[in-house]
Design a protein around this motif. Structure first.
Motif, PDB file in Angstrom:
ATOM      1  N   THR A 185     -37.326   6.714   7.425  1.00 50.59           N
ATOM      2  CA  THR A 185     -36.759   8.073   7.461  1.00 50.59           C
ATOM      3  C   THR A 185     -37.835   9.141   7.622  1.00 50.59           C
ATOM      4  O   THR A 185     -37.521  10.284   7.971  1.00 50.59           O
ATOM      5  CB  THR A 185     -35.953   8.366   6.181  1.00 50.59           C
ATOM      6  OG1 THR A 185     -36.815   8.279   5.031  1.00 50.59           O
ATOM      7  CG2 THR A 185     -34.795   7.395   6.023  1.00 50.59           C
ATOM      8  N   THR A 186     -39.098   8.803   7.368  1.00 51.03           N
ATOM      9  CA  THR A 186     -40.178   9.783   7.548  1.00 51.03           C
ATOM     10  C   THR A 186     -40.579   9.923   9.019  1.00 51.03           C
ATOM     11  O   THR A 186     -41.399  10.779   9.353  1.00 51.03           O
ATOM     12  CB  THR A 186     -41.435   9.375   6.747  1.00 51.03           C
ATOM     13  OG1 THR A 186     -41.990   8.164   7.296  1.00 51.03           O
ATOM     14  CG2 THR A 186     -41.096   9.149   5.282  1.00 51.03           C
ATOM     15  N   SER A 187     -40.003   9.083   9.883  1.00 51.15           N
ATOM     16  CA  SER A 187     -40.370   9.110  11.308  1.00 51.15           C
ATOM     17  C   SER A 187     -40.141  10.481  11.934  1.00 51.15           C
ATOM     18  O   SER A 187     -40.860  10.887  12.849  1.00 51.15           O
ATOM     19  CB  SER A 187     -39.574   8.056  12.081  1.00 51.15           C
ATOM     20  OG  SER A 187     -39.842   6.756  11.592  1.00 51.15           O
ATOM     21  N   ALA A 188     -39.122  11.204  11.446  1.00 51.14           N
ATOM     22  CA  ALA A 188     -38.820  12.519  12.008  1.00 51.14           C
ATOM     23  C   ALA A 188     -39.991  13.473  11.835  1.00 51.14           C
ATOM     24  O   ALA A 188     -40.353  14.211  12.752  1.00 51.14           O
ATOM     25  CB  ALA A 188     -37.566  13.097  11.357  1.00 51.14           C
ATOM     26  N   VAL A 189     -40.598  13.459  10.634  1.00 53.43           N
ATOM     27  CA  VAL A 189     -41.739  14.330  10.363  1.00 53.43           C
ATOM     28  C   VAL A 189     -42.909  13.968  11.265  1.00 53.43           C
ATOM     29  O   VAL A 189     -43.568  14.836  11.853  1.00 53.43           O
ATOM     30  CB  VAL A 189     -42.161  14.229   8.883  1.00 53.43           C
ATOM     31  CG1 VAL A 189     -43.422  15.054   8.623  1.00 53.43           C
ATOM     32  CG2 VAL A 189     -41.026  14.700   7.978  1.00 53.43           C
ATOM     33  N   LEU A 190     -43.163  12.682  11.408  1.00 52.94           N
ATOM     34  CA  LEU A 190     -44.281  12.227  12.229  1.00 52.94           C
ATOM     35  C   LEU A 190     -44.043  12.540  13.706  1.00 52.94           C
ATOM     36  O   LEU A 190     -44.949  12.990  14.415  1.00 52.94           O
ATOM     37  CB  LEU A 190     -44.490  10.718  12.049  1.00 52.94           C
ATOM     38  CG  LEU A 190     -44.842  10.248  10.641  1.00 52.94           C
ATOM     39  CD1 LEU A 190     -44.973   8.731  10.611  1.00 52.94           C
ATOM     40  CD2 LEU A 190     -46.128  10.885  10.160  1.00 52.94           C
TER      41      LEU A 190
END
Length: 384
Positions: A185-190
């Motif tokens: 779910t952190t992929s969006a930030v990256l």
């Protein structure tokens, strides 16, 4: 690589380096450096390949200042309308965010020298002045961006040098969250942190004398710089602060306070870095929107200036509080614009064998399939 191409690579890097620089450690530290680094490299690889697809589409369609002309030549009227809609939604959202962030920093900077400046006035002043620089052209942005970028990197290196003596190897192996689903779910930030593709059409137009190989190298070098900076900063922060402490931070200011406890001045250096990262990102995004408007509406610089900056400024003034929640949707817009649109453009161009002798992104059909899977992964990560 000549200085003009190097400057263009720095515009790419400067557009990518934004607030995500400081947010990444708070997001990834809890999952451990191994998986955090692995995911970041995957996102970088997928984003860079998508950028190279857009470069191929820009070259083979014989470009234009903005995506408007490229979409028209490759995807037809319907594709042009969809692309323009996605691009305007993304760029206006990002400019609103940068205006809000810059105004906040400007108010604090003026207060530190005894000058009171309201938040709205700070927004207007920043937008008008920074917008005027953008209207001067890509050459002016290139030269100013080089100076800002080197100061920004110097402030980062200074911070890393100061943090080195207190670096703890034990912290690097800490993992406080073993959920791979939450990691995804952190992929969006990256992904948003590598969101530089909007500047490629402008830079291809700026470097008309460059060869296809030089343009390809310009994109790759520009994407490698933020990856290197992100990884260095991630290792430095995790090596100095326990993962449990990082997990408790909910804002960049809290992260800065975590360092200021032992080194009071480091917050000022990080504030300088944050301000410059925000400014270079603003220049890149604003340049893309300015050229898109110039390409779409075919007006002079004054009218294009008004079209480019008035709407984001009004949005930032009127809907400041509401916008921060809406900004989260920018990541979904970016997936379609940065991954699926370039894939569709390249597919059409390769199918019609348009300028087949010109640059083609490496990997052929297999990498197009990878691009589709990468885009699906990013959408899934934001819908979980």
């Amino acid at each position: 690589m000549n200085t003009k191409l190097l400057g263009s690579s720095l515009i790419i890097a400067g557009t990518a380096l934004g607030a995500g620089m400081l947010a990444i450690p708070m997001v990834l530290a809890q999952f451990g450096l191994f998986y955090g680094t692995l995911l970041m490299v995957l996102i970088w690889f997928g984003t860079t390949h998508s950028a190279l697809l857009l470069l191929e589409a820009t070259i083979k369609s014989e470009g234009g200042l903005g995506l408007n002309s490229i979409a028209s030549k490759t995807l037809g009227k319907g594709g042009q309308l969809i692309t323009n809609g996605l691009l305007y939604a993304l760029l206006i959202c990002l400019l609103m965010a940068y205006i809000l962030g810059a105004a906040d920093l400007l108010v604090k900077a003026m207060a530190s020298i005894g000058v009171e400046l309201s938040f709205v006035k700070a927004q207007v002043v920043f937008t008008l002045l920074a917008g005027a620089i953008v209207a001067c052209g890509t050459g002016v942005i290139d030269k100013l961006n080089r100076l800002l970028f080197f100061v920004m990197i110097a402030s980062l290196l200074l911070t890393l040098t100061v943090l080195l003596p207190t670096f703890s190897a034990e912290n690097l192996g800490q993992v406080t969250n073993h959920s791979h689903v939450e990691l995804i779910t952190t992929s969006a930030v990256l992904f948003t942190s590598f969101g530089f593709m909007v500047v490629i059409p402008s830079l291809v137009s700026y470097n008309q004398e460059a060869t296809d190989k030089q343009l390809r190298n310009m994109v790759i070098v520009g994407s490698l710089i933020p990856l290197f900076c992100y990884l260095c900063w991630l290792f430095a922060v995790v090596g100095n602060l326990p993962a449990e402490q990082l997990k408790q931070f909910s804002s960049v200011s809290q992260l800065m306070e975590g360092f200021e406890h032992d080194k009071p001045w480091i917050g000022a250096v990080l504030s300088l870095f944050t301000g410059l990262a925000l400014l270079t990102s603003f220049f890149g995004v604003a340049m893309s929107l300015f050229h898109q408007n110039r390409d779409t509406f075919k007006q002079n610089k004054i009218i294009t200036y008004v079209l480019t900056f008035v709407l984001p400024l009004i949005g930032a003034i009127v809907a400041a509080d509401q916008f921060l929640s809406v900004l989260s949707y920018a990541g979904i817009i970016l997936v379609f614009l940065a991954v699926f649109v370039p894939m569709a453009m390249v597919y059409k161009l390769r199918k019609s064998a348009t300028l087949a002798e010109r640059y083609a992104a490496e990997g052929g059909t297999a990498m197009l399939i990878f691009g589709g899977a990468f885009g699906g992964f990013l959408l899934l990560s934001q819908l979980i």
